[in-house]
Write a protein that holds these residues in place. Structure first.
Motif, PDB file in Angstrom:
ATOM      1  N   PHE A 161      24.889 -35.258  -5.686  1.00  0.00           N
ATOM      2  CA  PHE A 161      25.533 -34.071  -4.967  1.00  0.00           C
ATOM      3  C   PHE A 161      25.403 -34.321  -3.449  1.00  0.00           C
ATOM      4  O   PHE A 161      24.467 -35.137  -3.017  1.00  0.00           O
ATOM      5  N   PRO A 162      26.510 -33.738  -2.905  1.00  0.00           N
ATOM      6  CA  PRO A 162      26.128 -33.982  -1.318  1.00  0.00           C
ATOM      7  C   PRO A 162      24.957 -33.335  -0.845  1.00  0.00           C
ATOM      8  O   PRO A 162      24.431 -33.667   0.432  1.00  0.00           O
ATOM      9  N   SER A 528      31.136 -27.264  -2.446  1.00  0.00           N
ATOM     10  CA  SER A 528      31.680 -25.862  -2.212  1.00  0.00           C
ATOM     11  C   SER A 528      30.665 -24.739  -2.073  1.00  0.00           C
ATOM     12  O   SER A 528      30.816 -23.843  -1.233  1.00  0.00           O
ATOM     13  N   GLU A 529      29.454 -25.042  -2.680  1.00  0.00           N
ATOM     14  CA  GLU A 529      28.222 -24.122  -2.520  1.00  0.00           C
ATOM     15  C   GLU A 529      27.690 -24.358  -1.060  1.00  0.00           C
ATOM     16  O   GLU A 529      27.366 -23.342  -0.546  1.00  0.00           O
ATOM     17  N   GLN A 530      27.683 -25.468  -0.489  1.00  0.00           N
ATOM     18  CA  GLN A 530      27.280 -25.457   0.933  1.00  0.00           C
ATOM     19  C   GLN A 530      28.439 -24.943   1.850  1.00  0.00           C
ATOM     20  O   GLN A 530      27.899 -24.293   2.863  1.00  0.00           O
ATOM     21  N   ALA A 531      29.632 -25.004   1.502  1.00  0.00           N
ATOM     22  CA  ALA A 531      30.509 -24.342   2.535  1.00  0.00           C
ATOM     23  C   ALA A 531      30.429 -23.014   2.364  1.00  0.00           C
ATOM     24  O   ALA A 531      30.715 -22.006   3.320  1.00  0.00           O
ATOM     25  N   ALA A 532      29.997 -22.458   1.046  1.00  0.00           N
ATOM     26  CA  ALA A 532      29.729 -21.104   1.159  1.00  0.00           C
ATOM     27  C   ALA A 532      28.469 -20.498   1.838  1.00  0.00           C
ATOM     28  O   ALA A 532      28.495 -19.360   2.518  1.00  0.00           O
ATOM     29  N   VAL A 533      27.674 -21.278   1.829  1.00  0.00           N
ATOM     30  CA  VAL A 533      26.371 -20.885   2.474  1.00  0.00           C
ATOM     31  C   VAL A 533      26.802 -21.082   3.998  1.00  0.00           C
ATOM     32  O   VAL A 533      26.284 -19.972   4.725  1.00  0.00           O
ATOM     33  N   PRO A 555      19.617 -23.144   3.097  1.00  0.00           N
ATOM     34  CA  PRO A 555      19.847 -22.325   4.124  1.00  0.00           C
ATOM     35  C   PRO A 555      19.116 -22.326   5.483  1.00  0.00           C
ATOM     36  O   PRO A 555      19.650 -22.101   6.575  1.00  0.00           O
ATOM     37  N   HIS A 556      17.816 -22.370   4.831  1.00  0.00           N
ATOM     38  CA  HIS A 556      16.722 -22.375   6.193  1.00  0.00           C
ATOM     39  C   HIS A 556      16.762 -23.652   6.882  1.00  0.00           C
ATOM     40  O   HIS A 556      16.831 -23.792   8.118  1.00  0.00           O
ATOM     41  N   TYR A 557      17.468 -24.804   6.342  1.00  0.00           N
ATOM     42  CA  TYR A 557      17.591 -26.146   7.126  1.00  0.00           C
ATOM     43  C   TYR A 557      18.696 -25.939   7.911  1.00  0.00           C
ATOM     44  O   TYR A 557      18.599 -26.367   9.097  1.00  0.00           O
ATOM     45  N   VAL A 558      20.122 -25.284   7.702  1.00  0.00           N
ATOM     46  CA  VAL A 558      21.072 -25.169   8.582  1.00  0.00           C
ATOM     47  C   VAL A 558      20.991 -24.073   9.553  1.00  0.00           C
ATOM     48  O   VAL A 558      21.483 -23.882  10.408  1.00  0.00           O
ATOM     49  N   ALA A 559      20.103 -22.950   9.118  1.00  0.00           N
ATOM     50  CA  ALA A 559      19.891 -21.871  10.207  1.00  0.00           C
ATOM     51  C   ALA A 559      18.354 -21.614  10.087  1.00  0.00           C
ATOM     52  O   ALA A 559      18.063 -20.444   9.399  1.00  0.00           O
ATOM     53  N   ASP A 617      31.412 -22.026  -5.342  1.00  0.00           N
ATOM     54  CA  ASP A 617      30.498 -21.336  -6.497  1.00  0.00           C
ATOM     55  C   ASP A 617      29.554 -20.234  -6.234  1.00  0.00           C
ATOM     56  O   ASP A 617      29.293 -19.528  -6.930  1.00  0.00           O
ATOM     57  N   LEU A 618      29.491 -20.207  -5.051  1.00  0.00           N
ATOM     58  CA  LEU A 618      28.565 -19.126  -4.154  1.00  0.00           C
ATOM     59  C   LEU A 618      29.341 -17.788  -4.226  1.00  0.00           C
ATOM     60  O   LEU A 618      30.419 -18.076  -3.660  1.00  0.00           O
ATOM     61  N   VAL A 619      28.828 -16.721  -4.182  1.00  0.00           N
ATOM     62  CA  VAL A 619      29.510 -15.850  -4.312  1.00  0.00           C
ATOM     63  C   VAL A 619      28.725 -14.568  -3.438  1.00  0.00           C
ATOM     64  O   VAL A 619      27.724 -14.333  -3.704  1.00  0.00           O
TER      65      VAL A 619
END
Length: 625
Positions: A161-162, A528-533, A555-559, A617-619
């Motif tokens: 996975f990425p 796609s899940e990372q993009a959704a986050v 999410p905590h890593y990017v924000a 895949d994230l909603v």
């Protein structure tokens, strides 16, 4: 005086007991089998399935040792001709299989079942080479194949996975980024407070790789953490070679390449992984019978690095070193063949390591109090309040098929232990190694047996397995040594190793699509899940609620400044946005609060349309009012 007489009496009684067992060919396998039968009885009496299964596995190992103790040992290297052509053919097939496995592993985020099956077949063919190849001519080739298999299984899991594999991995990546950008160690960085400020070796190692290679944080962590663990197979070989012979050492190295605990730790790029590597190197140096000045310097450096790497690793090493030293001293009383070997080396190493570890724990702040206080207070509270007879050392997986590889470890270790206890095979250092492995296992399982789990027992499994590798190697090679036909022995060994490898790589953490486990948790995120986050963080400024398994990692890593919370109750959704993957709805039992996740999925609101352009895949679900 009375104490001295009592000690002499106990020593004489122990010596008599040992001599009685030595007088019977099946005496020591009987002891091992009796211990297994006692665990079975305890498990049935307490109605704890895990304890009964461990007992059955130990009993199976004793039965195997019964079968092979009764056979005449034959020296494969001296009395039977090796088969170099068969070994070369197997090597060519192994290389081809590993190439196919690499292609299959890169073809999908979750590798197909064929990938895991071919990897197990490759392990079985390497075992054939260990059986029939002329040594030492083929030693390097076999070890290269073992390391390639180890790298393949870890790298495919990590890079499928990425996103990074695991949850804690993102915390460590954030701290690494903070220190890398600042050019110094930070107690408080952009990604929060670093509890590893007092244990920085793994981070410094990763930053050094990053500075030297200009690689990103994930690749740097792989080279700094996962690659050394894959190469730890060479350490297992050296230990097995020293204690049980070269072919047993090669099998010990092979078992580390596909063992489920070490494969998973090879993907979880966290400080404990380096602790396992240093632990193996330190035990190798201490277990060598002769200690010169250079080796003492190596022991000193490894001890310092291990104490400054991770706390659990150091605690396990302290138990192993103290037990090993005590057993070396007591080994002569059991008639070990190398009783003339000096015993002061392991004792000095154990004393130095324990002193260094305690000094570090009494100095290090983790993060706002002495680490010793932080550990001792909750542990003492657990002894006073939580301790009760649970009767089970762990919570077994729902499917028996998912537990077979773990039970095979116990069976093989019991088998090898019974063989090593035989008078003809017994040496002082073998007994000491067995004692160290057994005490680590008893401490880990013993505390969980009475309901104390704040020592994080699941992180001990990799260390326990590493200690059993030379014992398991000795058990496996006895299949070949004590079989009349070399061809038959090689076939039996390849089947045993191949089956064990297949069950190992099909456990739930190694194979995310395993047919044996219905509640897998897929920790890494898809693209796609990372993009959704990222988009969810952009459109909502308040609290974001996530399922318990995943909240706060990526999410905590990017924000790092944003507020994330687990889904604990309906109230937690008030004035918040729930961020869930479709994966959470198809596997609600993995989230920690399945009813609420299902309920949140039924209230999808207008924000769900935000992701139509991302194929995510994230909603995002509108918050309950």
């Amino acid at each position: 005086m009375n104490g001295r007489r009592l000690s002499l009496f106990a020593s004489s009684a122990a010596g008599l007991f040992v001599r009685r067992l030595d007088g019977h060919r099946l005496g020591w396998p009987t002891v091992v089998g009796s211990a297994g039968a006692a665990l079975v009885f305890a498990g049935l009496l307490l109605r704890t399935q895990a304890t009964a299964e461990i007992g059955f596995a130990a009993l199976a190992g004793a039965i195997l040792s019964f079968a092979f103790v009764s056979r005449r040992s034959e020296g494969i290297g001296d009395q039977r001709q090796p088969m170099p052509r068969v070994a070369k053919a197997c090597a060519a097939v192994v290389v081809a299989l590993l190439a196919v496995c690499l292609a299959l592993g890169r073809s999908a985020e979750v590798p197909p079942q064929a990938y895991f099956t071919l990897a197990a077949i490759a392990a079985g063919l390497i075992a054939v080479q260990v059986s029939v190849a002329p040594l030492p001519q083929h030693r390097a080739l076999i070890l290269v194949e073992v390391v390639l298999l180890a790298l393949l299984l870890r790298a495919v899991l990590l890079f499928a996975f990425p996103s990074m594999y695991g949850t804690d991995t993102w915390i460590h990546a954030g701290t690494t980024d903070d220190w890398y950008e600042a050019g110094r160690l930070l107690r408080e960085g952009a990604h929060g407070n670093s509890t590893y400020y007092s244990y920085p070796v793994t981070y410094l190692h990763t930053i050094s790789v990053r500075l030297a290679s200009s690689a990103d944080v994930r690749l740097s962590m792989f080279f700094a953490i996962s690659l050394p663990l894959a190469l730890a197979a060479l350490t297992a070989y050296c230990i097995g070679h020293m204690l049980a012979g070269e072919r047993a050492g090669l099998l010990a190295a092979l078992s580390t390449s596909f063992n489920q605990f070490l494969v998973v730790w090879g993907a979880f790029t966290i400080p404990t992984v380096i602790g396992i590597v240093l632990f193996g190197l330190l035990m190798l140096q201490v277990a060598k019978p002769r200690h010169g000045a250079v080796r003492w310097l190596v022991v000193l450096l490894l001890a310092c690095a291990l104490v400054w790497t991770h706390t659990i690793s150091a605690f396990v090493a302290a138990i192993a070193l103290v037990t090993f030293a005590a057993a070396v001293i007591a080994g002569a009383k059991m008639g070990a063949s190398d009783s003339a070997v000096a015993s002061h080396g392991p004792l000095m190493a154990a004393a130095f390591f324990v002193t260094l570890m305690l000094a570090r724990w009494l100095y290090a702040y983790y993060p706002d109090q002495l680490f010793f206080e932080r550990v001792l207070e909750p542990f003492w509270h657990a002894l006073q309040v939580d301790a009760t007879l649970t009767g089970t050392p762990f919570e077994p997986a729902p499917s028996i098929w998912n537990r077979i590889s773990f039970l095979m470890i116990i069976a093989l270790a019991s088998w090898g232990g019974a063989l090593w206890l035989q008078p003809s095979n017994r040496t002082r250092y073998r007994l000491a190694w067995l004692a160290a492995a057994a005490v680590i296992a008893v401490v880990m399982f013993g505390f969980t047996f009475i309901g104390i789990k704040n020592l994080i027992p699941q992180r001990w499994l990799a260390f326990i397995f590493f200690m059993t590798t030379p014992v398991i190697g000795a058990a496996l090679i006895s299949v070949v040594h004590r079989t009349s036909s070399l061809t038959r022995g090689a076939i039996l060994l390849s089947i045993a190793v191949g089956v064990w490898a297949w069950f190992s790589v099909n456990t739930n953490f190694v194979n995310l699509g395993t047919p044996f486990y219905e509640t897998n948790v897929r920790y890494p995120y898809t693209a796609s899940e990372q993009a959704a986050v990222h988009h969810g963080l952009a459109v909502h400024a308040g609290t974001i609620v996530m399922d318990r398994t995943l909240y706060g990692d990526y999410p905590h890593y990017v924000a790092p400044g944003r507020v994330f919370a687990p889904l604990d109750s309906e109230e937690s959704l008030n004035n918040a946005v729930a961020l869930f993957r479709d994966y959470a709805y198809s596997h609600p039992e993995t989230t920690g609060n399945a009813p609420l996740v299902t309920m949140a999925g039924r209230v999808a609101g207008s924000l769900a349309t935000v992701y139509s352009n991302y194929q995510a895949d994230l909603v995002l679900h509108e918050a309950l009012r």
